[in-house]
Design an enzyme around this catalytic site. Structure first.
Site, PDB file in Angstrom:
ATOM      1  N   CYS A 247       1.056  -1.576  -0.159  1.00 26.51           N
ATOM      2  CA  CYS A 247      -0.178  -0.063  -0.056  1.00 26.51           C
ATOM      3  C   CYS A 247       0.885   1.459   0.315  1.00 26.51           C
ATOM      4  CB  CYS A 247      -1.125   0.002   1.756  1.00 26.51           C
ATOM      5  SG  CYS A 247      -2.161  -1.473   1.325  1.00 26.51           S
ATOM      6  N   GLU A 398      -0.515   6.149  13.609  1.00 28.59           N
ATOM      7  CA  GLU A 398      -0.250   6.421  12.719  1.00 28.59           C
ATOM      8  C   GLU A 398      -0.495   8.020  13.335  1.00 28.59           C
ATOM      9  OE1 GLU A 398      -0.432   8.230   8.509  1.00 28.59           O
ATOM     10  OE2 GLU A 398      -2.348   7.101   8.839  1.00 28.59           O
ATOM     11  N   LYS A 418      -9.449   7.753   2.474  1.00 28.72           N
ATOM     12  CA  LYS A 418      -9.713   6.791   2.483  1.00 28.72           C
ATOM     13  C   LYS A 418     -11.483   7.170   3.342  1.00 28.72           C
ATOM     14  CE  LYS A 418      -5.259   4.130   2.429  1.00 28.72           C
ATOM     15  NZ  LYS A 418      -4.609   5.551   2.453  1.00 28.72           N
ATOM     16  N   HIS A 423      -9.964   1.946   0.163  1.00 27.94           N
ATOM     17  CA  HIS A 423      -8.889   1.577   0.188  1.00 27.94           C
ATOM     18  C   HIS A 423      -7.676   1.231  -1.056  1.00 27.94           C
ATOM     19  CE1 HIS A 423      -4.266   1.161   1.413  1.00 27.94           C
ATOM     20  NE2 HIS A 423      -4.475   0.551   2.513  1.00 27.94           N
TER      21      HIS A 423
END
Length: 496
Positions: A247, A398, A418, A423
């Site tokens: 990703c 994150e 997203k 995604h």
């Protein structure tokens, strides 16, 4: 090199003689011990001669070393000083669940439109997840030759279409492209999953006979072939390859493409990512990983980054491509400059195949290295397009890393694309780079959809709310992370 050969050879000979003297000294020492009659006198004389010889060789060696260093200095001075070249964004192309034009796509984001719905492409009634960011309408007319369109995997069709749309958006018409130095134009558009449908169809055909297999099944399944076919179509002979880091793919491609321009290896680069994983084996694989949301009854509510009710990410598909160009090259052709690419970084968690490091070390390091590469102070960052996929661990790690890096910056705004697109796997960073550039262009950042009950550790004052917000972006940071612990951060700013 010829100038260096003489002194270098002499120096090596001197070194070899010195080694030979050492061997001779060892032999004399052990065969004729000192003080044993005449042997002692012989040994003493030998040592004096050996000492003189070694002193001479040492002086000779030093002289040769100095000579060699002088030659190296002369050679180094001949290298031209390459001033780091500035890289700008001059074109954008997208194929997404929210539209296939950069402005339509971003306006839908600003309006809080969700592209997530029930999957219609195949029967998934037996799957626990039956929703995705599926592209309902898509045409290659005018972008891909009909003969190729029938045979190619969708990831390649999305890639080529988004790439050509980016060229059109950047004013790079066919007439203008013919005037470019094509040896200095390249394509670096990656894919995480590659041609899954083409490969799956080949396996099904093989069950009958190898004679039934598509002769293009191998090349059309590989992740590099999209970039390769697009380069063949355009005649671009510069850097051309594909990166696949799950990703994080798009960001890896964008930063590497920019580096080719920075180093003077290219003037124009098409870069980004593309993926088309919405087929039974793709859906089933992520279901088996227990990674997907199962909120089938309310698809538009399924992707909810940082919300306590999140239960996994929602798959999506599409492509996002940027035209990166060397500043002076862009100016000479009168290009519209949307933003400047400042830099970025990659790191690896080196921890787990699918889970982020519990302390977010890799993410924090990646952001800090990106700031250093771009020469940007942390206080200058006031917008972050987060990777935030709506997973339990990923969102929080994150967020913690962002807060750790930027501390209490009252101007910082953070959102997740997203929440509306799902995604897009390897294409996620591509469309999020477009969203970041559009935020710079428009002065608006899009909302976070479905953030109804934020996690306790999350400061809602940092996250964008349920409506778009005004934000004069100083520097935008876009994060992408992938299975395998791949971390990537890239930075954009208004062109000045």
């Amino acid at each position: 090199m010829a100038a260096v050969a003489g002194p270098l050879c002499t120096w090596l000979v001197a070194a070899c003689l010195s080694a030979a003297c050492d061997a001779e000294e060892y032999k004399q020492k052990h065969c004729c011990p000192a003080g044993s009659g005449a042997g002692g006198g012989v040994m003493l004389g030998h040592r004096r001669r050996l000492g003189a010889r070694r002193r001479g060789l040492a002086r000779s060696g030093m002289a040769m070393a100095v000579a060699l260093q002088a030659e190296r200095t002369v050679i180094e001075k001949k290298k031209p000083d390459i001033k780091q070249r500035r890289v700008v964004v001059t074109g954008m192309g997208v194929v997404t669940p929210l539209g296939h034009d950069p402005d339509v796509f971003y306006n839908n984001l600003l309006d809080g439109v969700s592209g997530i719905s029930e999957i219609e492409r195949f029967d998934c009634s037996n799957f626990p997840t039956r929703i995705a960011g599926e592209i309902k309408s898509f045409s290659t007319d005018g972008w891909v030759a009909p003969k190729l369109a029938k045979r190619m995997d969708k990831f390649m069709l999305y890639l080529i279409t988004a790439g050509k749309k980016a060229l059109e958006n950047g004013g790079l018409t066919e007439e203008l492209r013919n005037e470019l130095d094509k040896t200095r134009c390249g394509v670096l558009i990656g894919s995480a999953m590659g041609g899954m449908k083409v490969f799956n169809d080949a396996i099904e055909a093989l069950r009958v006979s190898y004679k039934k297999m598509n002769p293009f099944c191998v090349p059309f399944a590989t992740t590099n072939m999209g970039s390769a076919i697009l380069a063949m179509d355009l005649g671009w002979m510069g850097p051309n390859y594909s990166i696949s880091t799950a990703c994080a793919t798009s960001n890896f491609c964008i930063l590497n493409a920019a580096n080719h321009i920075r180093r003077g290896e290219a003037d124009v680069m098409l870069c980004g990512g593309s993926d088309a994983p919405l087929i039974p084996i793709g859906l089933g694989g992520f279901v088996a990983c227990r990674a997907l949301s199962q909120r089938n009854s309310d698809p538009t509510k399924a992707s909810r980054p940082w919300d306590t009710g999140r239960d996994g990410f929602v798959m999506g598909e599409g492509a996002g491509v940027l035209v990166l160009e060397e500043l002076e090259h862009a100016k000479e052709r009168g290009a519209t400059i949307y933003a400047e690419f400042l830099g970025g970084s990659f790191t690896c968690d080196a921890y787990h195949m699918t889970e982020p490091h519990p302390e977010g070390r890799g993410i924090t390091l990646c952001i800090e290295k990106a700031l250093a590469d771009a020469g940007v102070a942390r206080e200058e960052i006031n917008y972050v397009n987060a990777h935030a996929t709506s997973t339990q661990a990923g969102d929080l790690k994150e967020y913690e890393a962002i807060v750790r890096c930027f501390r209490q910056n009252p101007q910082l705004r953070v959102n997740s694309t997203k929440s509306m697109t799902g995604h897009l796997i390897g294409a996620a960073g591509g469309i999020e780079a477009v969203a970041s550039v559009q935020a710079i262009r428009t002065g608006w950042v899009h909302p976070n959809l479905n953030l109804e009950n934020p996690e306790d550790i999350v400061d809602v004052g940092v996250l964008v709310g349920s409506q778009k917000e005004r934000c004069e972006v100083k520097v935008a940071l876009s994060n992408s992370f992938g299975f395998g612990g791949h971390n990537s951060s890239i930075l954009f700013a208004p062109f000045k």
